[in-house]
Write an enzyme that holds these catalytic residues in place. Structure first.
Site, PDB file in Angstrom:
ATOM      1  N   VAL A 259       0.840  -1.194   0.000  1.00  0.00           N
ATOM      2  CA  VAL A 259       0.000   0.000   0.000  1.00  0.00           C
ATOM      3  C   VAL A 259       0.877   1.247   0.000  1.00  0.00           C
ATOM      4  O   VAL A 259       2.041   1.187   0.339  1.00  0.00           O
ATOM      5  CB  VAL A 259      -0.916   0.072   1.244  1.00  0.00           C
ATOM      6  CG1 VAL A 259      -2.156  -0.726   1.013  1.00  0.00           C
ATOM      7  CG2 VAL A 259      -0.200  -0.345   2.495  1.00  0.00           C
ATOM      8  N   ILE A 262       4.391   4.590  -3.074  1.00  0.00           N
ATOM      9  CA  ILE A 262       5.310   3.888  -3.978  1.00  0.00           C
ATOM     10  C   ILE A 262       4.534   2.809  -4.737  1.00  0.00           C
ATOM     11  O   ILE A 262       4.673   2.653  -5.951  1.00  0.00           O
ATOM     12  CB  ILE A 262       6.501   3.279  -3.205  1.00  0.00           C
ATOM     13  CG1 ILE A 262       7.366   4.410  -2.639  1.00  0.00           C
ATOM     14  CG2 ILE A 262       7.325   2.382  -4.104  1.00  0.00           C
ATOM     15  CD1 ILE A 262       8.576   3.968  -1.874  1.00  0.00           C
ATOM     16  N   GLU A 284      -3.204  -8.172  -1.371  1.00  0.00           N
ATOM     17  CA  GLU A 284      -3.950  -7.983  -0.114  1.00  0.00           C
ATOM     18  C   GLU A 284      -4.947  -6.862  -0.239  1.00  0.00           C
ATOM     19  O   GLU A 284      -6.086  -6.954   0.145  1.00  0.00           O
ATOM     20  CB  GLU A 284      -2.992  -7.537   0.989  1.00  0.00           C
ATOM     21  CG  GLU A 284      -2.042  -8.528   1.472  1.00  0.00           C
ATOM     22  CD  GLU A 284      -1.101  -7.847   2.462  1.00  0.00           C
ATOM     23  OE1 GLU A 284      -0.428  -8.591   3.145  1.00  0.00           O
ATOM     24  OE2 GLU A 284      -1.052  -6.616   2.563  1.00  0.00           O
ATOM     25  N   GLY A 378       1.795  -8.186   5.292  1.00  0.00           N
ATOM     26  CA  GLY A 378       1.887  -9.381   4.453  1.00  0.00           C
ATOM     27  C   GLY A 378       3.167  -9.412   3.659  1.00  0.00           C
ATOM     28  O   GLY A 378       3.358 -10.295   2.819  1.00  0.00           O
TER      29      GLY A 378
END
Ligand code: 0RQ
Length: 497
Positions: A259, A262, A284, A378
């Site tokens: 997330v 970037i 995810e 994750g």
């Protein structure tokens, strides 16, 4: 309606000091909103009467301000797991007020099912609908909610009318069998369905349903800057090279991306490069740029655990809901992040590092080795099992006072064995097939900021040639961090000969 409606205050009063609460939601969306706020008020009232009230919080991942800020500000949290990205929670963790257990997001669901973290007294989950049979249709995320609903002693449902029925059919709820007779997860293509669209709950456990009508508060991302754009372009150029030489199959491979800005830049660059085919995502978090690229037909299909979308992108999704239901699936994080799936589908994983060392070890969680930022999330689920594991980071932080490329990371989350490609705005280090000495040269040459190159070459020179496989100087390994801690600038580093 099979269950009775209750107020958020009545729901909160069913929670007791010392309880462990399972909070639904993932990546700041699909979290309950009214009951945590009422619980914070309830905790403050008890505290003002001189009574103790603290709970343990087990969630899917980040929950957002409605949960973490509210409960931490009320000093009502004793324990928290897993990933969080909330300022107040981070401060309470670093101050030692909240005991934080950071664990891979693929594992927390299973850990909860098998009682590793004790009983779940109450689960609070957000629904977008409740079926006539009493099954729960979740809202903008899945996370570990199906497991929480299964194992909790009591279940509180928030029915969020802001999403009323719109999401029905978008979820794919599948929980793996019990070991040791587990069969494979029956997902062979990103868009295969393995489970059901809703979650069954034992009606006797339902405390009641609290009505809400409020969207998740997701801010639009800040615009790309020079650094994030160049990182995105470097990743896209690298993947194009791999594609053109046949190292990635013709139809391309499913992509996971983390997330933030970037990740947005990487997706933007991949989407813009028409020499690459349209691709699928097995990830995810479904964030704004994914919806944009779906509208441009650059992303064919996406499976994830949350719709982490700002209001305008959620509107876009709802305006095109019939098409989107054919092209979007929301799954438990145990499935989106499952090592079996990541390996089988051949995922290309792109995650962000806080810092990386010259051997390829990555720190994603700890500032200067000790202060928690968010958590491992994750990133390591994907990094270890991906077909291609890429980490990105700007080459410097804090206006150049910190080099993100260091002799030795101050904390390790993904090891040199899991990090295949490192990318900064300076360039790309392809670490595949390289020894530690070769990796160090490759990373300094391609990824380090010019202000820090000489320093890193000096470190390598004084560490090499001492009869070792990995040129590491125990005496100097953390000298750059120490220079920052003591002088506020890593460029003041003095290595000992
Ligand atoms: O601090 O805001 O005070 O300036 O760290 O850095 O550049 O804003 O980076 O928002 O992309 O987050 C690794 C934290 C990066 C994130 C991390 C300072 C920097 C700034 C944040 P300020 P940026 P991002 C999918 C996969 C783990 C989980 C994961 C993350 C702040 O990506 O949590 O990947 N990853 N999940 O100034 C000291 C350094 C620093 C530094 C940056 N070397 N030393 N401070 N900063 N580098 C998602 C999920 O799992 C849900």
């Amino acid at each position: 309606m099979k269950y009775s409606f209750i107020s958020a205050e009545e729901a909160a009063a069913s929670i007791h000091n010392g309880n462990t609460i399972g909070i639904g939601g993932f990546s700041s969306v699909g979290t309950p909103k009214a009951v945590p706020a009422a619980l914070a008020v309830y905790a403050e009232k008890l505290h003002s009467e001189g009574k103790e009230f603290k709970v343990g919080l087990i969630t899917g991942g980040a929950t957002g301000s409605q949960v973490d800020s509210a409960l931490v500000q009320a000093h009502a949290v004793a324990f928290r797991t897993p990933f969080q990205s909330n300022k107040e929670m981070r401060n309470a963790i670093n101050a030692g007020e909240v005991q934080y257990y950071d664990v891979h997001l693929s594992q927390i669901g299973q850990d909860v099912r098998y009682g590793f973290l004790g009983d779940i007294d109450v689960a609070i989950v957000e629904a977008s609908d409740i079926t006539e049979e009493g099954d729960i249709v979740l809202s903008t995320s899945v996370g570990i909610s199906p497991t929480l609903i299964q194992v909790a002693h009591k279940v509180i449902i928030e029915l969020n009318e802001a999403h009323a029925s719109k999401l029905t059919g978008m979820h794919d709820i599948y929980i793996p069998d019990a070991p040791p007779y587990r069969r494979e997860i029956p997902i062979y293509r990103v868009n295969d369905r393995a489970g059901s669209i809703s979650v069954r709950v034992n009606p006797e456990k339902v405390v009641g349903v609290v009505r809400t009508n409020e969207r998740d508060r997701i801010a639009a991302f800040t615009p790309l800057n020079d650094t994030t754009s160049r990182i995105g372009q470097n990743v896209a150029d690298f993947l194009l090279g791999e594609y053109q030489r046949g190292a990635i199959p013709r139809e391309f491979l499913p992509l996971q991306s983390g997330v933030g800005n970037i990740a947005n830049a990487v997706l933007g660059a991949l989407g813009a490069d028409k020499k690459l085919p349209a691709f699928s995502m097995y990830t995810e978090v479904i964030q704004n740029s994914v919806i944009d690229l779906m509208m441009q037909e650059r992303i064919r299909f996406v499976a994830g655990s949350s719709l982490t979308l700002s209001d305008d992108r959620l509107d876009m999704l709802y305006d095109n809901i019939d098409v989107m239901k054919e092209r979007v699936l929301l799954r438990p994080q145990e499935i989106t992040n499952h090592p079996e799936m990541i390996r089988r589908l051949g995922i290309i994983a792109v995650n962000t590092a806080l810092e990386a060392d010259i051997f390829g070890n990555v720190n994603s969680t700890h500032v200067l080795g000790s202060k928690m930022m968010n958590g491992i999330g994750g990133s390591a689920d994907f990094a270890r099992n991906a077909y291609l594991s890429i980490f990105t980071t700007p080459s410097t932080a804090k206006d150049g006072l910190i080099s993100s490329i260091v002799p030795h990371v101050s904390h390790v989350d993904s090891t040199e064995h899991d990090v295949r490609i490192l990318v900064t705005e300076q360039g790309v280090a392809d670490l595949r097939g390289k020894s530690p000495s070769q990796r160090a040269r490759c990373i300094i040459e391609n990824c380090a900021h010019p202000d820090y190159k000489e320093l890193l070459w000096d470190y390598l020179k004084l560490s090499e040639g001492k009869g070792c496989h990995t040129p590491m100087s125990l005496r100097n390994a953390l000298k750059m961090h120490i220079a920052f801690a003591e002088t506020g600038d890593m460029r003041n580093t003095k290595f000992e000969m």
